[in-house]
Every structure is written in C-alpha cells, then in structure tokens.
Design an enzyme around this catalytic site. Sequence first.
Site, PDB file in Angstrom:
ATOM      1  N   SER A 278       3.122 -18.708  22.065  1.00 17.93           N
ATOM      2  CA  SER A 278       2.508 -17.530  22.381  1.00 17.93           C
ATOM      3  C   SER A 278       2.520 -16.587  21.142  1.00 17.93           C
ATOM      4  CB  SER A 278       2.857 -17.051  23.612  1.00 17.93           C
ATOM      5  OG  SER A 278       2.325 -15.484  23.872  1.00 17.93           O
ATOM      6  N   LYS A 284       7.801 -18.197  25.042  1.00 16.01           N
ATOM      7  CA  LYS A 284       6.948 -19.216  25.549  1.00 16.01           C
ATOM      8  C   LYS A 284       6.892 -20.431  24.652  1.00 16.01           C
ATOM      9  CE  LYS A 284       4.195 -19.156  28.335  1.00 16.01           C
ATOM     10  NZ  LYS A 284       3.132 -18.376  28.661  1.00 16.01           N
ATOM     11  N   GLU A 291      -2.841 -29.537  27.972  1.00 12.95           N
ATOM     12  CA  GLU A 291      -3.946 -28.852  28.571  1.00 12.95           C
ATOM     13  C   GLU A 291      -5.424 -29.015  28.029  1.00 12.95           C
ATOM     14  OE1 GLU A 291      -2.327 -24.638  29.598  1.00 12.95           O
ATOM     15  OE2 GLU A 291      -1.573 -25.219  27.807  1.00 12.95           O
ATOM     16  N   TYR A 318     -39.141 -48.675  23.543  1.00 15.32           N
ATOM     17  CA  TYR A 318     -38.396 -47.453  22.692  1.00 15.32           C
ATOM     18  C   TYR A 318     -39.222 -46.103  22.857  1.00 15.32           C
ATOM     19  CZ  TYR A 318     -36.520 -44.767  18.987  1.00 15.32           C
ATOM     20  OH  TYR A 318     -35.649 -43.758  18.580  1.00 15.32           O
TER      21      TYR A 318
HETATM   22  N1  ARG Z   1     -33.373 -42.791  14.438  1.00 19.12           N
HETATM   23  C1  ARG Z   1     -33.889 -43.421  15.343  1.00 19.12           C
HETATM   24  C2  ARG Z   1     -33.016 -43.557  16.656  1.00 19.12           C
HETATM   25  O1  ARG Z   1     -31.939 -42.920  16.606  1.00 19.12           O
HETATM   26  C3  ARG Z   1     -34.232 -44.816  15.023  1.00 19.12           C
HETATM   27  C4  ARG Z   1     -35.311 -45.528  15.571  1.00 19.12           C
HETATM   28  C5  ARG Z   1     -36.642 -45.017  15.200  1.00 19.12           C
HETATM   29  N2  ARG Z   1     -37.785 -45.821  15.776  1.00 19.12           N
HETATM   30  C6  ARG Z   1     -38.867 -45.414  15.727  1.00 19.12           C
HETATM   31  N3  ARG Z   1     -39.823 -46.000  16.283  1.00 19.12           N
HETATM   32  N4  ARG Z   1     -39.191 -43.952  15.239  1.00 19.12           N
HETATM   33  O2  ARG Z   1     -33.488 -43.985  17.774  1.00 19.12           O
END
Ligand code: ARG
Length: 446
Positions: A278, A284, A291, A318
């Site tokens: 401390s 201490k 922690e 995606y």
């Molecule tokens: N930087 C992107 C990610 O991490 C990569 C994929 C990009 N794909 C795209 N269609 N923009 O997801």
Amino acid sequence: MKLWGGRFRQQENQMMEDFNSSFPFDYRLYEQDITGSLAHVMMLGRQKIIEQSEAEAIIAGLTGILEDIATGKLVLSGKASDAEDIHTFVEVELIRRIGDVGKKLHTGRSRNDQVALDMRMYARDQAEVLVDKVQMLIDALEKKGEEYSCLMPGYTHLQRAQVVTFSYHMGAYQSMLRRDKKRIQNALELMNESPLGCAALAGTTHNIDRNQTAQALSFAKPVDNFLDGVSDRDYLLELLSAMSIIMVHLSRLCEELILWSSQEFRFVDIDDAYATGSSIMPQKKNPDACELVRGKSGRVFGHLMGLLTVMKGLPLAYNKDMQEDKQGFFDALDTTMACLDIMQGVISTLRVREDVMEKSVREGFLNATEVADYLVSKGVPFRDAHGIVGRIVIACEDQECAIEDLSLDQLRTFHSAFDESIYDYLDYRQILQKGNKKEIIGEKHA
Ligand code: ARG
C-alpha cells in the site's frame, strides 16, 4: 491502396476509411493469412487455374513477406491508414514485390472465406496454447497439494462444515480445469473444417479443389455449406464460452486465496512476488494478482456476450458486423492466458500454514456429522441422532470445549449407545479412513 476501387467514382471519406479498417487489430493474423494464401495458390497451380510458373512466383513472394515480418524487416504498423485489413496489406505488398502476377492470388477466393479461414486457424492455434496453459495450472495445483498434506476445514455457506484435506481442496480445482480442457478440445474437434473455397458466399466457377486446401491446412474436411462456411462464428462463441468458464473457475480460486490470506483466516501466504503493498499503510501486503484475475473475469464474460449480440440478428451470409468478432476474442484470449500464467505462479509459490488450518479443523465441531453417523451405526434413526448431536453441540458451546473433550460418561448422558469406539469418529484423521471419505485421502473406496 484499395482492392475494390473499380466501381467507385469518388474517394472514400477519411473518417470512414479509419472507421472501416481492421488492420490495427487483425494484423496479428498475418501468419495464418499467408499460410492460407500459400495453400490456395498451390492448389490454383495444381488445378491449372493459373500457370505453375505464376504459382511459384506468388509462393516465393508470399514466403518472402512471411519471413520479413517474422524477422522484423517488414513492420506491421497497425495504422489504419496503412491498410484496410491484413488481407489487403499482404496482397498489396505481394503486388508491390512481384508485380502483376501477384494480382492472380485472389482468383476463386473472397476476403469472406479468407477471413473465415484466418480466424479459424488462429483460433485453432491459440486454443492449443490455451489447453497447454490449463494443463500447466492443473500440474501446479497437483504439486501444491502433494507438498501440503494437512487437514483443512471444508465449508458450506462459508461456515466450517466437515474436515477435508488441503490436497483434496486443490483437487476440486483440478477437476474443474480438466473439464475446461475437454471443453476446448471438443470445440477444436467441431471447428476443424475449412471454409476456404466458399468464396464470397456461393463458391466459384473455377475448378478449385477444397479438399486439397483443407488437407494442406490440416483440417479434417471442407465445410459442408458455403453460406454457413463464410458466416459461421460458432467456434469463437464456443471458445469464448470455454474461456468464460475457465475465468469462473480462476475467479473462485482467487476469491478463496484472498480470503485465506486475510488476517481473519491466515491459512496461506501469497508469495511477495505476486503481492503488492500500500502507498500509505506500511504493513499491508495485498493479494493483487488474485484480485485482478477475479476482476478480469468480467471482461471475458463481456466479450462472450458481445459476440453473441453481434451475431444474433445477422442475415446470411457475410456482413461487416462480423469484423467485430476480433477485438473481443483477441482480448479474451490474451486475458485468459495471462490469468492462467499468473495463477500458475501464484499457486507454485504459495505457502500453506498447516498449523493454522489444522487448528481451525479443531474449532467448529467439524466432527458433529460423524458423531451422528456413529449413533446411526448403533441403530439410532438418523433424525434422532441429528437432534442428540445438536444438543451435544449446545452443551460444548456453553462449556467452550470440543466434542472430543467430553468424557465417555458425559457423552452417555446424551445417549446410552456411546462407548469407547466413539473416539474413532471424533478423531479428524480417522474420520477420513471411513466409508467413501477414504477418497479424500486418495485411497480407493471399495
Ligand atoms: N476485415 C474484414 C473482417 O474482418 C475482412 C472481410 C472483408 N470482407 C468484405 N466483404 N468486406 O471481417
């Protein structure tokens, strides 16, 4: 430089460019990215999608980049302004080094299957490191248990309950961590399918061979479905969940060590190497390592919740939202690994005050349940035995003594079934020789 400038009439807004860039955090995927590209380009050559000589030029270029990053000759700045992401960085660098032929690398591939592949390979590599670190902590706990064979109070409701041993208490954490290892290994088995070749979402018209790349990259097989392959982040959720459970276990261990090292318990001494002082109170010695581990559990749980939330409403396939899978996962990995390392240090250097633990066993009637068991063995129904021992405990509290301090005559005033053999049930070490309690001292129960 952009890989997709063709259809744009205007420059990207600078703020948008920074906002969009994942390079500041995904550059750590460079090795997986280049390894994946190497497998892809070898396959393109073998399948005669590009000339063999072209494949060789690209392979040489990629290998050079990998070496130069490893040796520090090529520095990954991590600056958003330097690249949109690690995939772009490597491709642009390749073209800069080997010229136009480098532009053929991305044939029959999308960054969607590329990033899915990189993350899987990275997660797979790191999960293996995690398993090793968990095992190292298991070993440290086992060794510490072997070093101290003292008796110890077992608790429920944080009230002294029944006698156990320090080794057995350490054994409980070993069991938790063994399950943790298994959880990661199960996730590894499930995730070991290659998404490379799914392309953007719908495969490719090129005659690629997904089996070749899957095999080259040590996957059990290619994924079954392209849409799923590019949008699956289940493996990250599973690993985050496994890491969260590890952190629950470490946090509980830390909570105990913090309590045990307090003046109230004085069961253990945390080594100076893992404690801090401390700035105002000279006396201490604080259990900061424990922690911090207890506190960092919140971060890891948060990352699990974060990614669950990112994924839950995403349409296939995606979406850029998925770029948000990275920082949380990386931080969870770094945090969990650091905590496992620190705990290994804390445990290996821990000193146990065997005398204090054993003394605590003798205060608090930790043999009361066994006295009731004794009466049951003499034919007294358990409920009655429970009541009789309860009255014995009250009497001892009044006289400020332990049950084993009472004489046989005194015990017989509570029930006539008491005889000499009761003292076997009162001695804390002998208690552990009875019934399945033998397992606590490491002996097989028949
Ligand atoms: N930087 C992107 C990610 O991490 C990569 C994929 C990009 N794909 C795209 N269609 N923009 O997801």
